[in-house]
Structures are given as structure tokens and as C-alpha cells.
Write an enzyme that holds these catalytic residues in place. Structure first.
Site, mmCIF file in Angstrom:
data_model
loop_
_atom_site.group_PDB
_atom_site.id
_atom_site.type_symbol
_atom_site.label_atom_id
_atom_site.label_comp_id
_atom_site.label_asym_id
_atom_site.label_seq_id
_atom_site.Cartn_x
_atom_site.Cartn_y
_atom_site.Cartn_z
ATOM 1 N N GLN A 126 14.865 31.366 5.798
ATOM 2 C CA GLN A 126 13.904 31.383 4.693
ATOM 3 C C GLN A 126 12.567 31.923 5.181
ATOM 4 O O GLN A 126 12.060 31.488 6.217
ATOM 5 C CB GLN A 126 13.691 29.991 4.106
ATOM 6 C CG GLN A 126 12.833 30.015 2.843
ATOM 7 C CD GLN A 126 12.544 28.639 2.280
ATOM 8 O OE1 GLN A 126 11.835 27.851 2.886
ATOM 9 N NE2 GLN A 126 13.116 28.339 1.116
ATOM 10 N N CYS A 149 6.567 27.425 -2.806
ATOM 11 C CA CYS A 149 5.713 26.533 -2.002
ATOM 12 C C CYS A 149 4.303 26.472 -2.586
ATOM 13 O O CYS A 149 3.637 27.501 -2.722
ATOM 14 C CB CYS A 149 5.652 27.011 -0.553
ATOM 15 S SG CYS A 149 4.623 25.960 0.495
ATOM 16 N N LYS A 172 13.771 30.977 -3.926
ATOM 17 C CA LYS A 172 13.495 29.642 -4.455
ATOM 18 C C LYS A 172 12.198 29.707 -5.258
ATOM 19 O O LYS A 172 11.186 30.224 -4.773
ATOM 20 C CB LYS A 172 13.355 28.631 -3.318
ATOM 21 C CG LYS A 172 12.978 27.232 -3.786
ATOM 22 C CD LYS A 172 12.663 26.346 -2.579
ATOM 23 C CE LYS A 172 12.087 25.014 -3.049
ATOM 24 N NZ LYS A 172 11.661 24.173 -1.933
ATOM 25 N N HIS A 175 13.192 24.595 -7.978
ATOM 26 C CA HIS A 175 12.575 23.284 -7.800
ATOM 27 C C HIS A 175 12.060 22.854 -9.177
ATOM 28 O O HIS A 175 11.213 23.535 -9.758
ATOM 29 C CB HIS A 175 11.432 23.349 -6.797
ATOM 30 C CG HIS A 175 10.810 22.014 -6.506
ATOM 31 N ND1 HIS A 175 10.810 21.472 -5.240
ATOM 32 C CD2 HIS A 175 10.195 21.109 -7.308
ATOM 33 C CE1 HIS A 175 10.216 20.288 -5.281
ATOM 34 N NE2 HIS A 175 9.825 20.060 -6.529
ATOM 35 N N ASN A 222 16.947 21.821 -7.050
ATOM 36 C CA ASN A 222 16.138 21.267 -5.965
ATOM 37 C C ASN A 222 15.057 20.352 -6.549
ATOM 38 O O ASN A 222 14.610 20.547 -7.674
ATOM 39 C CB ASN A 222 15.502 22.415 -5.172
ATOM 40 C CG ASN A 222 14.572 21.928 -4.061
ATOM 41 O OD1 ASN A 222 13.412 22.301 -4.024
ATOM 42 N ND2 ASN A 222 15.076 21.108 -3.177
ATOM 43 N N GLY A 223 14.646 19.351 -5.783
ATOM 44 C CA GLY A 223 13.567 18.467 -6.217
ATOM 45 C C GLY A 223 14.017 17.066 -6.547
ATOM 46 O O GLY A 223 13.249 16.282 -7.112
ATOM 47 N N GLY A 224 15.262 16.704 -6.194
ATOM 48 C CA GLY A 224 15.791 15.399 -6.586
ATOM 49 C C GLY A 224 15.665 14.295 -5.557
ATOM 50 O O GLY A 224 16.116 13.167 -5.806
ATOM 51 N N ALA A 251 15.792 18.650 0.540
ATOM 52 C CA ALA A 251 14.770 18.832 1.577
ATOM 53 C C ALA A 251 14.353 17.486 2.163
ATOM 54 O O ALA A 251 14.797 17.093 3.231
ATOM 55 C CB ALA A 251 13.569 19.575 1.001
ATOM 56 N N ARG A 252 13.519 16.745 1.439
ATOM 57 C CA ARG A 252 12.947 15.520 2.000
ATOM 58 C C ARG A 252 13.990 14.446 2.299
ATOM 59 O O ARG A 252 13.928 13.787 3.334
ATOM 60 C CB ARG A 252 11.853 14.977 1.065
ATOM 61 C CG ARG A 252 10.569 15.819 1.118
ATOM 62 C CD ARG A 252 9.532 15.375 0.107
ATOM 63 N NE ARG A 252 10.072 15.407 -1.243
ATOM 64 C CZ ARG A 252 10.122 14.358 -2.055
ATOM 65 N NH1 ARG A 252 9.654 13.197 -1.656
ATOM 66 N NH2 ARG A 252 10.608 14.463 -3.272
#
Length: 436
Positions: free
Chosen positions: A32, A61, A100, A128, A159-161, A187-188
């Protein structure tokens, strides 16, 4: 190719490893990048495409370090640039290209952007489900991701869950169903515990952290990055005794000691050092056969042995000027297997170098200068050599500069006084001619 670690390294001009990968992950790792320039993005993609499974452009981002350079979420307001970057990559490389994004203020604008991205030929679009001003504590907009999934034929990656949905493996499927997406990007939640991808459930955190540390040591990951990732895993435990020790750690070895892995660190680094030493000896033997015309000596430059701002290179240059030789010419190379440097200096058509390799180009050049000076029996400026003529020369030059400066100041003061007297005289003369 980093032969000791058996990795493929992409190294910046300042010697920092920007990206490190290996054959094992070649068919699954996606590189990425952040970019606001199509041609530069293509140049980077071409560098790495043979060692990765695909290229992704981060256009979501919201962090300032990304947006202030026109990258990340800043691209969302410039669809023409998005199209240009993605089209250039799709046409320019043979690996799949993805991007993304974040959602826009309106659903209509978001779908319009996604359809435009689809036309560039990308293999997938990650979405996201938050706007660029929203943060993790804000709810993820699953309904928007679902509308996007229904509006395009290209695969959509949700993404973002992490905050709202994903706590264990079974939650991944629930998030996918809520968004109607083809797949899910995490991600997190993956940083908090990488075993989130394990179908049988999460592994104990300490076990995961120790396994991660083993990879970090084996592949010589920079300790600051290792420390950051471990802090992300500890999260609320950062105030514990273990967390405070981790926060204070200033090396990979200290990190290992925090997690009772000191012996593993010593054993692994010993193996890597032995491997590097063996390869270096083999390479040195090959080089010795090639450069028989070079005078060699086993020396190293230690700046603590020299006065401040005085170096062997300065002494060698001064001597060459004195005897009217051309100035020294340095040729420096970096050894791929351990990133160390060696420099050869040519003086009066003779070459000199040390048999030892140094950590930087500057150190290697100083070492080469030492070999030349010692071979010729010349002083090199060390503290134990007694009177240092270069220091004395600098003192004289500094004193001459100060003397000249004082002389200039005196002339300025004298000229200033003369101007004052002249002005006063002119004023008196003028006033005497004015009729009363």
C-alpha cells in the site's frame, strides 16, 4: 536481496529500510502506498511489483501527514487526480491494482466517485465506512458500504468495523453481511490481536506478543516499530508493570527482556552474526583476489581519538596540497548482505583501504584516509600525536579574521565620525548663508 535475513529490502538513500519482504509472502502481501502523483506512483509500483501480490493506493487516510501532501483523503476532492493515478498504475504494471477510499458527505457523490474508479480497471475497491472528518468513535456507515456494493460490479472490501463489530473471528462474517461486501479489511482489531483471523478463536495475548517478537528479531525489525505494535496490543494494560517496562525499552534486546525472551534474542542474534561473518569472509576473499593493487590495513576510525572538527581526511587533503598532489579521490561501495560500507582512496595513483567495513559512508572514507596516512608515515591528527598543526592553523586563521574584523570596525567608526563632522560643518555653513 538481504542474504543474511533472506529478505528483499527496498532501501532509501539515507540507508533506512522502507519496505522489507520475503519469498514466503510474495503471493499474499499487498503493497500500500500514498501518492498524489501518477508518475511517481508508477515508478514505485514498478520497483516492487515483482515481489508483491498487488498494489493498493491509500485514498482514505485523514491524518495530516498524508493530507497536507495532497495524498490520502485529500484526493477525495480531486476525482480527476484519482482517475489519473489509478489508470496509470493499471496500464503500467502487471499486478492487480486496488484503492482504499472513505465515503463522501452524500451517498450520491460517493457512488459517483466509486463508479468512476471502477472504470479505471482496478481489481477491487476498499471502502472505509466513515467520512474523512469522522474518527473511530463515530459509528461506521454500513448502509453506505452496502449501497456501494450494490451499485458496482467490481469487488468491494468493507473496512472500519473494528470498533463497532469485530471482536473475534465470527464477527468478520457479520460485518461482511451487514455491508454486503465481497470481503473485509481489518486494521485496528488485527493490531490489537493478530489472531483475530484464527477460526478457532483468539490466542492468549502474551502468546501472540511473544510470537510477534520472534518475527521482529529474526527479521531485524526496527525496535521503534516493534515497540509501537506491542503497545497497540497491550492497550489498557500499558499502565501495568509490564507496560511501563515496554514503554521505557530503547532497543530490541530490552523489549525481549520485558517479555522474558532475553535468551532467545541472544541466541538468534548470535546465529545471524555468525551467518553475516561467514558471508563477509567469503566476499572479502573474492575481493582480495580482485584488488591486489590496493594497499590494505586493518584499522577503524574512532572520532573520540581526534580533536573536535579535525579528521584524517582533512590531514590527507592538507598534505596533498602541500606536496602539490591532486586531491584524494574516494570510491565507496555498500555491501548488500549487511549494508556496511568500504571506501578506497586514491592518492598519487595508489589506492588504499581498510579490511574492515563501516556503518556509514563517512566513517569508511575516514578509515581509508587513515590507511593512506599510516602507510606514508604521516600524522593523522590524533590527540596523542602532540601539537596539531591544523588546530594551530585554524587558530591563526580565526585570529586573523578577528583582527581584520576589528580593523574593519575601527575604519567604520572613523568614517562615521568623519561623516558626523562633515554634516555638522555643512549645517553651519548653510545656516550662515540663510538671510536673517
Amino acid at each position: 536481496m538481504q542474504e543474511v535475513l533472506e529478505t528483499v529490502d527496498f532501501v532509501a538513500p539515507n540507508e533506512r529500510v522502507v519496505f522489507r519482504t520475503c519469498v514466503r509472502e510474495r503471493d499474499c502481501v499487498v503493497f500500500q502506498m500514498g501518492s498524489a502523483d501518477a508518475e511517481r506512483a508508477l515508478a514505485v509500483a514498478k520497483l516492487v511489483e515483482n515481489d508483491v501480490a498487488g498494489i493498493d493506493v491509500n485514498m482514505g487516510c485523514p491524518k495530516e501527514y498524508s493530507t497536507k501532501a495532497g495524498m490520502g483523503a485529500a484526493l477525495l476532492s480531486d476525482p480527476d487526480k484519482i482517475e489519473c493515478i489509478l489508470s496509470t498504475l493499471v496500464k503500467g504494471i502487471c499486478k492487480p491494482v486496488t484503492c482504499k477510499i472513505r465515503i463522501l458527505p452524500s451517498l450520491e457523490d460517493t457512488i459517483s466517485l466509486v463508479k468512476r474508479i471502477e472504470k479505471t480497471g482496478v481489481a477491487a475497491i476498499a471502502v472505509h465506512g466513515r467520512k474523512k472528518e469522522e474518527r473511530p468513535q463515530h459509528p461506521v456507515h454500513c448502509e453506505v458500504i452496502k449501497a456501494i456494493s450494490e451499485a458496482v460490479s467490481v469487488p468491494v472490501i468493507a473496512n472500519g468495523g473494528s470498533h463497532d463489530f469485530i471482536k473475534e473471528y465470527t464477527d468478520i462474517e457479520a460485518f461482511q453481511q451487514a455491508t454486503g461486501a465481497s470481503s473485509v479489511m481489518i486494521a485496528r482489531a488485527a493490531m490489537w490481536n493478530p489472531s483475530i483471523f484464527r477460526r478457532k478463536g483468539l490466542c492468549p495475548l502474551k502468546e501472540v506478543m511473544q510470537e510477534y517478537i520472534k518475527y521482529a528479531v529474526r527479521y531485524d525489525n526496527h525496535y521503534t516499530n516493534t515497540k509501537y505494535c506491542l503497545c497497540q496490543m497491550l492497550r489498557e494494560q500499558l499502565e501495568s508493570t509490564e507496560g511501563k517496562k515496554l514503554h521505557a525499552a530503547q532497543s530490541t534486546q530490552e523489549i525481549c527482556e520485558v517479555f522474558e525472551m532475553g535468551s532467545f534474542y541472544e541466541e538468534t542474534t548470535a546465529i545471524l552474526e555468525a551467518k553475516a561473518s561467514l558471508k563477509a569472509k567469503t566476499q572479502d576473499k573474492d575481493e582480495q583476489m580482485e584488488d591486489t593493487d590496493v594497499i590494505k590495513m586493518t584499522v577503524r576510525f574512532d572520532k573520540r581519538e581526534y580533536p573536535p572538527q579535525i579528521t584524517p581526511k582533512m590531514y590527507l587533503l592538507e598534505w596533498c596540497r602541500k606536496v602539490k598532489h591532486p586531491q584524494p579521490v574516494y570510491e565507496t561501495v555498500q555491501r548488500p548482505l549487511d549494508k556496511l560500507f568500504c571506501s578506497v582512496v586514491t592518492v598519487a595513483e595508489q589506492k588504499y583501504r581498510s579490511t574492515l567495513w563501516d556503518k556509514s559512508k563517512k566513517l569508511a572514507e575516514q578509515t581509508a584516509a587513515i590507511v593512506c596516512l599510516r602507510t606514508l608515515g604521516l600524522p593523522e591528527g590524533k590527540l596523542n600525536e602532540g601539537e596539531n598543526h591544523l588546530i594551530n592553523k585554524r587558530k591563526r586563521e580565526n585570529q586573523e579574521f578577528l583582527n581584520n574584523k576589528e580593523h574593519e570596525d575601527d575604519l567604520l567608526v572613523e568614517a562615521s565620525h568623519k561623516r558626523v563632522h562633515f554634516t555638522e560643518g555643512a549645517s553651519d555653513s548653510s545656516s550662515s548663508e540663510v538671510p536673517r
